[in-house]
Design an enzyme around this catalytic site. Sequence first.
Site, PDB file in Angstrom:
ATOM      1  N   ASP A   1       0.895  -1.155   0.000  1.00 32.87           N
ATOM      2  CA  ASP A   1       0.000   0.000   0.000  1.00 32.87           C
ATOM      3  C   ASP A   1       0.931   1.200   0.000  1.00 32.87           C
ATOM      4  OD1 ASP A   1      -1.532   2.186   0.483  1.00 32.87           O
ATOM      5  OD2 ASP A   1      -2.837   1.194   1.933  1.00 32.87           O
ATOM      6  N   VAL A   2       0.960   1.911  -1.100  1.00 31.62           N
ATOM      7  CA  VAL A   2       2.011   2.928  -1.258  1.00 31.62           C
ATOM      8  C   VAL A   2       1.892   4.069  -0.260  1.00 31.62           C
ATOM      9  CG1 VAL A   2       2.450   2.438  -3.681  1.00 31.62           C
ATOM     10  CG2 VAL A   2       0.719   4.150  -3.078  1.00 31.62           C
TER      11      VAL A   2
ATOM     12  N   LYS B   1      -0.323  10.796 -17.352  1.00 32.00           N
ATOM     13  CA  LYS B   1      -1.254  11.917 -17.281  1.00 32.00           C
ATOM     14  C   LYS B   1      -2.429  11.513 -16.374  1.00 32.00           C
ATOM     15  CE  LYS B   1      -4.765  11.245 -20.703  1.00 32.00           C
ATOM     16  NZ  LYS B   1      -5.559  11.703 -21.801  1.00 32.00           N
TER      17      LYS B   1
ATOM     18  N   HIS C   1       1.456   9.636 -24.649  1.00 34.11           N
ATOM     19  CA  HIS C   1       1.674   8.524 -25.577  1.00 34.11           C
ATOM     20  C   HIS C   1       1.507   8.953 -27.041  1.00 34.11           C
ATOM     21  CE1 HIS C   1      -2.708   8.183 -25.088  1.00 34.11           C
ATOM     22  NE2 HIS C   1      -2.700   7.645 -26.282  1.00 34.11           N
TER      23      HIS C   1
ATOM     24  N   GLU D   1     -13.060  11.197 -30.998  1.00 30.40           N
ATOM     25  CA  GLU D   1     -13.415   9.851 -30.545  1.00 30.40           C
ATOM     26  C   GLU D   1     -14.881   9.613 -30.873  1.00 30.40           C
ATOM     27  OE1 GLU D   1     -11.311   8.724 -26.555  1.00 30.40           O
ATOM     28  OE2 GLU D   1     -12.031  10.769 -26.406  1.00 30.40           O
TER      29      GLU D   1
ATOM     30  N   ASP E   1      -8.413  16.724 -20.650  1.00 30.23           N
ATOM     31  CA  ASP E   1      -8.150  15.329 -20.979  1.00 30.23           C
ATOM     32  C   ASP E   1      -7.363  15.188 -22.282  1.00 30.23           C
ATOM     33  OD1 ASP E   1      -8.556  12.586 -20.287  1.00 30.23           O
ATOM     34  OD2 ASP E   1      -9.961  12.416 -21.961  1.00 30.23           O
TER      35      ASP E   1
ATOM     36  N   HIS F   1      -2.276  16.226 -25.393  1.00 31.82           N
ATOM     37  CA  HIS F   1      -2.022  15.647 -26.721  1.00 31.82           C
ATOM     38  C   HIS F   1      -2.029  16.704 -27.831  1.00 31.82           C
ATOM     39  CE1 HIS F   1      -2.496  12.023 -24.563  1.00 31.82           C
ATOM     40  NE2 HIS F   1      -3.795  11.970 -24.596  1.00 31.82           N
TER      41      HIS F   1
ATOM     42  N   LYS G   1     -15.738  13.863 -27.758  1.00 33.27           N
ATOM     43  CA  LYS G   1     -16.241  12.492 -27.656  1.00 33.27           C
ATOM     44  C   LYS G   1     -17.533  12.389 -28.446  1.00 33.27           C
ATOM     45  CE  LYS G   1     -14.100  10.920 -23.461  1.00 33.27           C
ATOM     46  NZ  LYS G   1     -13.307   9.892 -24.145  1.00 33.27           N
TER      47      LYS G   1
HETATM   48  P1  NAP Z   1      -7.001   1.749 -12.315  1.00 29.13           P
HETATM   49  O1  NAP Z   1      -7.428   0.660 -13.225  1.00 29.13           O
HETATM   50  O2  NAP Z   1      -7.970   2.289 -11.321  1.00 29.13           O
HETATM   51  O3  NAP Z   1      -5.714   1.213 -11.539  1.00 29.13           O
HETATM   52  C1  NAP Z   1      -5.182   1.846 -10.431  1.00 29.13           C
HETATM   53  C2  NAP Z   1      -4.057   0.992  -9.889  1.00 29.13           C
HETATM   54  O4  NAP Z   1      -3.522   1.646  -8.725  1.00 29.13           O
HETATM   55  C3  NAP Z   1      -4.481  -0.389  -9.474  1.00 29.13           C
HETATM   56  O5  NAP Z   1      -3.467  -1.316  -9.809  1.00 29.13           O
HETATM   57  C4  NAP Z   1      -4.593  -0.267  -7.967  1.00 29.13           C
HETATM   58  O6  NAP Z   1      -4.401  -1.533  -7.408  1.00 29.13           O
HETATM   59  C5  NAP Z   1      -3.426   0.675  -7.679  1.00 29.13           C
HETATM   60  N1  NAP Z   1      -3.553   1.382  -6.401  1.00 29.13           N
HETATM   61  C6  NAP Z   1      -4.539   2.223  -6.019  1.00 29.13           C
HETATM   62  N2  NAP Z   1      -4.298   2.680  -4.779  1.00 29.13           N
HETATM   63  C7  NAP Z   1      -3.136   2.123  -4.378  1.00 29.13           C
HETATM   64  C8  NAP Z   1      -2.370   2.193  -3.188  1.00 29.13           C
HETATM   65  N3  NAP Z   1      -2.730   2.957  -2.147  1.00 29.13           N
HETATM   66  N4  NAP Z   1      -1.226   1.476  -3.111  1.00 29.13           N
HETATM   67  C9  NAP Z   1      -0.837   0.704  -4.165  1.00 29.13           C
HETATM   68  N5  NAP Z   1      -1.510   0.602  -5.299  1.00 29.13           N
HETATM   69  C10 NAP Z   1      -2.660   1.289  -5.414  1.00 29.13           C
HETATM   70  O7  NAP Z   1      -6.449   3.004 -13.108  1.00 29.13           O
HETATM   71  P2  NAP Z   1      -5.759   3.032 -14.562  1.00 29.13           P
HETATM   72  O8  NAP Z   1      -6.818   3.173 -15.585  1.00 29.13           O
HETATM   73  O9  NAP Z   1      -4.807   1.896 -14.678  1.00 29.13           O
HETATM   74  O10 NAP Z   1      -4.994   4.422 -14.517  1.00 29.13           O
HETATM   75  C11 NAP Z   1      -3.842   4.650 -13.703  1.00 29.13           C
HETATM   76  C12 NAP Z   1      -3.331   6.061 -13.996  1.00 29.13           C
HETATM   77  O11 NAP Z   1      -2.955   6.142 -15.364  1.00 29.13           O
HETATM   78  C13 NAP Z   1      -4.393   7.135 -13.787  1.00 29.13           C
HETATM   79  O12 NAP Z   1      -3.766   8.304 -13.329  1.00 29.13           O
HETATM   80  C14 NAP Z   1      -4.943   7.366 -15.187  1.00 29.13           C
HETATM   81  O13 NAP Z   1      -5.450   8.684 -15.346  1.00 29.13           O
HETATM   82  C15 NAP Z   1      -3.690   7.161 -16.009  1.00 29.13           C
HETATM   83  N6  NAP Z   1      -3.959   6.751 -17.384  1.00 29.13           N
HETATM   84  C16 NAP Z   1      -4.673   5.628 -17.658  1.00 29.13           C
HETATM   85  C17 NAP Z   1      -4.884   5.242 -18.962  1.00 29.13           C
HETATM   86  C18 NAP Z   1      -5.628   3.977 -19.300  1.00 29.13           C
HETATM   87  O14 NAP Z   1      -5.691   3.644 -20.476  1.00 29.13           O
HETATM   88  N7  NAP Z   1      -6.186   3.260 -18.341  1.00 29.13           N
HETATM   89  C19 NAP Z   1      -4.379   6.019 -20.017  1.00 29.13           C
HETATM   90  C20 NAP Z   1      -3.637   7.170 -19.708  1.00 29.13           C
HETATM   91  C21 NAP Z   1      -3.433   7.521 -18.387  1.00 29.13           C
HETATM   92  P3  NAP Z   1      -5.038  -2.019  -6.009  1.00 29.13           P
HETATM   93  O15 NAP Z   1      -6.459  -1.552  -5.976  1.00 29.13           O
HETATM   94  O16 NAP Z   1      -4.859  -3.488  -6.058  1.00 29.13           O
HETATM   95  O17 NAP Z   1      -4.203  -1.381  -4.983  1.00 29.13           O
END
Ligand code: NAP
Length: 492
Positions: A94-95, A150, A180, A218, A237, A242, A341
């Site tokens: 847990d970070v 981001k 990206h 989109e 966003d 971008h 969108k």
């Molecule tokens: P997500 O599916 O909600 O994943 C969040 C991750 O953070 C999970 O692995 C979660 O795992 C972990 N986490 C949350 N709280 C934590 C804690 N206290 N300690 C350790 N780990 C923790 O979100 P996501 O879509 O992957 O996006 C992550 C980031 O990337 C966001 O800032 C988002 O804006 C950005 N982003 C995402 C995308 C995309 O395509 N998804 C694209 C561009 C940018 P646990 O719940 O197991 O802890």
Amino acid sequence: MSSRTIQVSAFDLVVFGGTGDLAARKLLPAMFQRDRAGQLPDEGRIIGVSRRALGHDGYLDFVKKSLSTYVKASELEPEALKRFLARVHFVPVDVTGESGWPELASLLASGNEAVRCFYFAVSPDLFAPISERIGQFGLITDHSRVVLEKPLGKNGESAHAVNEAVGKVFNEHQIYRIDHYLGKETVQNLMALRFANRLFEPLWNSTHIDHVQITVAEDIGVGDRGGYYDTSGAMRDMLQNHIMQLLCLTAMEPPDAFEADAVRDEKLKVLKALKRIDERNAEHMTVRAQYRAGSVGGQPSAGYLEDLGNDTSSTETFVAIRAEIANWRWAGVPFYLRTGKRLTKRTSEIVVNFRPISHNIFDATAGRLSQNRLILRLQPDEGVTLEVTIKDPGPGGMRLRRIPLDMSFVETFGVSNPDAYERLLMDVIRGNQTLFMRADEVAAAWQWVDPIHAAWAHNDQRMHTYAGGTWGPSAAIALIERDGRTWLEDSE
Ligand code: NAP
């Protein structure tokens, strides 16, 4: 290994958010593909981190499921999968707390000489606590880097706070702010076209270019990301990052070398030269809008408020801006930017429209003379099209018509493009920051965007609406037509 694939150095890639959507959809498949291509050395490890109480096998199951969802079955060769899974580790942390960090530290200690990449694939409010713990547990080596996803803040102030928190622990040369879009083949080709050819650069200025359009469209709505999206909107966003990055690469002066700081210095100058839009001119230069019910691809689609389940939201799902760059090269050349969108189709492109020829020697029977256009498509089908005017073939006299000289990368090279994350992750390991944003660029982008947000609030600027499946509100068409121009799709 292909003869053009050069292996990266030994590395540990620590993915905070290793069980998240980004890891599953992008990071793990990208690393798998690079492994398949022979680019990862034996001493390359991927360490997933999240709170989930997954054991080693549990995480391997997550990785396998992600790959089988996001990698083509034909590319998931058993040998490649086995080799990849052998690189994968998982540490539950847990970070925001203390537990788990010593285990992560001891795992990393076994690879002390390797390049160490911390990837923050978590919500940005965790960037500060993670950085702090990384510092506290002494995890930074001489070869460490950190990748920030981001969104980098919601405005200049919050972006500054993120940069400050991360900057307390990492130096700027260790920080990789990812966008990206910059990893896309076409974007790099924009630089190759401009700076590796004699042809374009002499014409790349206000004497020869009439205007530029940048569209990131989109066809999907907000889906289940509504909660996040509603706190962000199209401007934060898509536009602030971008589109502004694409604008910078289109408009920047030639850097003295294709090196990180040389390129980023030139991009920064573009951002600083953008004419300010504020409460005095926002009404005239910007359009914001929300999608309503409509029809996308023949299917009925709901409106934004219905998708969100909240009928009071005033978040824009579309924005169009008429931007101008106040410098010698671009004076008087509008850059029309738009993103939204639930538009007609998914497409991202930069359209450079050249001015008409200075004197027409052909008579009326030749037909209307078209202007040259250079179209850089980022998605869905990456490529470049140069539109030129030729004589219509045949004996029918001198009739002119515009034809596309089309270069689709997939067709031309017979290979599908690697995902942008593949390129960018390898750049992080190699230590090449050219395609990543520097802190001052992020700050300068917000300095341009913040006054627009402030003006919308101050003027209570109208929120237009548009039917799903269209190209946005009529006000966005008016924004460009007022200048006697049209968006690309209306100009055929
Ligand atoms: P997500 O599916 O909600 O994943 C969040 C991750 O953070 C999970 O692995 C979660 O795992 C972990 N986490 C949350 N709280 C934590 C804690 N206290 N300690 C350790 N780990 C923790 O979100 P996501 O879509 O992957 O996006 C992550 C980031 O990337 C966001 O800032 C988002 O804006 C950005 N982003 C995402 C995308 C995309 O395509 N998804 C694209 C561009 C940018 P646990 O719940 O197991 O802890």
